[in-house]
Motif scaffolding. Sequence first.
Motif, short mmCIF file in Angstrom:
data_model
loop_
_atom_site.label_atom_id
_atom_site.label_comp_id
_atom_site.label_asym_id
_atom_site.label_seq_id
_atom_site.Cartn_x
_atom_site.Cartn_y
_atom_site.Cartn_z
N VAL A 264 0.86 -1.19 0.00
CA VAL A 264 0.00 0.00 0.00
C VAL A 264 0.89 1.24 0.00
O VAL A 264 1.60 1.50 0.97
CB VAL A 264 -0.92 0.00 1.24
N GLY A 265 0.88 2.00 -1.12
CA GLY A 265 1.74 3.18 -1.22
C GLY A 265 3.17 2.77 -1.51
O GLY A 265 3.44 1.67 -2.02
N ASP A 266 4.10 3.65 -1.12
CA ASP A 266 5.50 3.39 -1.47
C ASP A 266 6.17 2.56 -0.38
O ASP A 266 6.54 3.08 0.69
CB ASP A 266 6.24 4.73 -1.67
N VAL A 267 6.33 1.29 -0.67
CA VAL A 267 7.02 0.42 0.29
C VAL A 267 8.22 -0.27 -0.40
O VAL A 267 8.62 -1.36 -0.03
CB VAL A 267 6.06 -0.63 0.92
N ASP A 268 8.78 0.41 -1.40
CA ASP A 268 9.90 -0.17 -2.15
C ASP A 268 11.07 -0.57 -1.24
O ASP A 268 11.73 -1.58 -1.48
CB ASP A 268 10.40 0.81 -3.22
N HIS A 269 11.28 0.27 -0.20
CA HIS A 269 12.39 -0.06 0.71
C HIS A 269 12.13 -1.40 1.42
O HIS A 269 13.05 -2.17 1.67
CB HIS A 269 12.61 1.08 1.72
N ILE A 270 10.86 -1.68 1.72
CA ILE A 270 10.53 -2.95 2.41
C ILE A 270 10.65 -4.11 1.42
O ILE A 270 11.16 -5.19 1.76
CB ILE A 270 9.12 -2.88 3.05
N ILE A 271 10.21 -3.88 0.18
CA ILE A 271 10.32 -4.95 -0.83
C ILE A 271 11.79 -5.30 -1.07
O ILE A 271 12.15 -6.49 -1.17
CB ILE A 271 9.60 -4.53 -2.13
N ALA A 272 12.64 -4.30 -1.11
CA ALA A 272 14.08 -4.57 -1.30
C ALA A 272 14.61 -5.42 -0.15
O ALA A 272 15.37 -6.37 -0.35
CB ALA A 272 14.85 -3.25 -1.38
N LYS A 273 14.17 -5.10 1.05
CA LYS A 273 14.64 -5.86 2.24
C LYS A 273 14.06 -7.28 2.21
O LYS A 273 14.74 -8.24 2.62
CB LYS A 273 14.19 -5.10 3.50
N ILE A 274 12.82 -7.42 1.75
CA ILE A 274 12.22 -8.77 1.64
C ILE A 274 13.08 -9.63 0.71
O ILE A 274 13.41 -10.78 1.03
CB ILE A 274 10.75 -8.69 1.13
N CYS A 275 13.48 -9.05 -0.43
CA CYS A 275 14.31 -9.81 -1.38
C CYS A 275 15.64 -10.22 -0.74
O CYS A 275 16.11 -11.34 -0.92
CB CYS A 275 14.56 -9.01 -2.65
N GLU A 276 16.18 -9.29 0.05
CA GLU A 276 17.44 -9.61 0.77
C GLU A 276 17.24 -10.80 1.71
O GLU A 276 18.05 -11.72 1.75
CB GLU A 276 17.80 -8.37 1.60
N GLU A 277 16.14 -10.76 2.46
CA GLU A 277 15.84 -11.86 3.40
C GLU A 277 15.60 -13.16 2.66
O GLU A 277 16.05 -14.23 3.08
CB GLU A 277 14.59 -11.52 4.24
N VAL A 278 14.85 -13.08 1.55
CA VAL A 278 14.48 -14.28 0.80
C VAL A 278 15.73 -14.96 0.25
O VAL A 278 15.82 -16.20 0.20
CB VAL A 278 13.47 -13.92 -0.31
N LYS A 279 16.71 -14.15 -0.13
CA LYS A 279 17.95 -14.74 -0.69
C LYS A 279 18.75 -15.51 0.37
O LYS A 279 19.66 -16.26 0.03
CB LYS A 279 18.79 -13.64 -1.35
N LYS A 280 18.41 -15.32 1.65
CA LYS A 280 19.10 -16.08 2.71
C LYS A 280 18.46 -17.46 2.89
O LYS A 280 18.92 -18.26 3.70
CB LYS A 280 19.00 -15.33 4.05
N ILE A 281 17.38 -17.72 2.17
CA ILE A 281 16.66 -18.99 2.32
C ILE A 281 17.18 -19.96 1.26
O ILE A 281 16.98 -19.74 0.06
CB ILE A 281 15.13 -18.76 2.18
N ILE A 282 17.86 -21.00 1.73
CA ILE A 282 18.59 -21.89 0.82
C ILE A 282 17.91 -23.26 0.75
O ILE A 282 17.84 -23.97 1.78
CB ILE A 282 20.06 -22.07 1.29
N PRO A 283 17.45 -23.66 -0.44
CA PRO A 283 16.84 -24.99 -0.57
C PRO A 283 17.80 -26.08 -0.09
O PRO A 283 19.00 -26.03 -0.37
CB PRO A 283 16.58 -25.11 -2.08
#
Length: 485
Positions: free
Chosen positions: A291-310
């Motif tokens: 909702v609105g400008d949350v680009d900074h949170i989306i960038a951080k989500i991607c950072e967190e997601v990349k720490k998840i290793i199959p």
Amino acid sequence: MKYTPVQNYINGKFVDPSGSRKIDLISPLDGNLLSTVPLSPAGDLDTAVKAAKAAFPSWSRMPIKERVQVFFRYKTLLERDMKELALLCSEENGKTYNESVAEIEKCIELTEFATSLPQLITGEVLEVSKGVECRTEQVPLGVVASIVPFNFPAMVPNWTIPNALALGNCMILKPSEKVPLSCARLALLLKEAGLPDGVFNIVNGDSEIVNAICDHPGIEAVSFVGSTKVAKIVYQRATQHLKRALALGGAKNHLMVLPDAKTDMTAQNVAASMSGCAGQRCMAASAMVAVGDVDHIIAKICEEVKKIIPGENLGAVINKESQQRIESYITQAEKDGARILVDGRNTVVKGKEKGTYVGPTVIDHVTPDMSVAKEEIFGPVISILRTKTVDEALAIENANPYGNAASVFTQNGGIARYIIDHASAGMIGVNVGVPVPREPFSFGGWNESKFGVGDITGKSSIGFWTKIKKSTTKWNPEAGVNWMS
Ligand code: NAD
């Protein structure tokens, strides 16, 4: 083959099914053959119902305070065998060992609730007229059935087993044919805990057994957990046969993220919610409404997601078919114009090449008409939709046919309350990615995520597993009649 072929469990013994249909049980972790699972014919259900019916009179007449002693012991056995149960759960389902430990811990919590049932069903009594008392008691139904899905091999069976049995019912459990090993292990623990033979029975199989459960005149109530498609079939078929039914279905849970949300906490929660148990949770975040400008949170989500290793902190999905289905959703979203920020397709885990893994996937600029926005994917995938206002976000959430869970991430209490009031889901989170209510609160969604009255766990389940007997008594010696006579 690592384990002996799976058998049914009837009247306290493991027995072979009467038919010969069976399927292989493959571990999603590495593709190894674990066992074979019988697809029992309907006649085997009848044998189980007869055993349960025979066990019912003495089990149901035992005072509840005695019945729950079995579950005090069962809880300590779950604790004793935690490691072994967790390994088995991980092996057959594909989730990580730590997730499996959490699942067994949840089984323990569910059992603890069942041991408190004597305090919760004391009934009511009132002198309704001079010398005349009305009293209510909650009595068991008889033989009941519980049909369960693959995604929580031990926990979902324990949503129903301790409560239904402690309340005096006898049960037929139909495990998912994809994960039958944990249920068999639970049967052994119940026996060791002192549960009389016949009170708990397992019949393995597929739709043939499920249909037979819905039709069998000896079964009073059917609880079901699984996809919405099958929940509808089971609910309609069981109620058509005049049974009590509660059928929990699939989900498409929305997380609404506002610009004032705490960045790190939100990103960690979103990443954990979409990827935990490889996204195979009915409470997983599947769509995020920015909702609105949350680009900074989306960038951080991607950072967190990349720490998840199959293969490390992310488990496998249940089978090849699921892996292909999830990947085709991602490919379709890409074709439809969405942007793949983190791509989990074509994941291979070294040394486990035959395992069925999908890496965590973040898809941005999804629009409400895309299949990834509308349908349950049941994999570690989050679709980000963008809106300008909270009301637009709620409109997207409300338009979805499911209604299991919804969450909001914000520091504004007024907006959080507004979302609690207006989201169309049974379980709402505020700054919580997986808003599962803990006991004594009950678990259950709305809309196409649940058919039937009441919830499946906690206090709400008491009404489902019992019926109310009302007695009116007059012991005063006076003769004469009053309005009741
Ligand atoms: P599923 O519906 O395929 O299977 C559930 C059970 O139904 C299994 O025991 C299966 O043998 C049986 N079954 C399958 N097809 C049938 C048919 N045509 N007729 C009769 N019986 C049939 O579900 P699943 O794939 O094992 O589990 C995943 C689904 O369960 C997801 O949709 C997930 O959201 C849902 N789920 C919901 C909740 C909840 O609380 N709402 C909890 C866990 C899982």
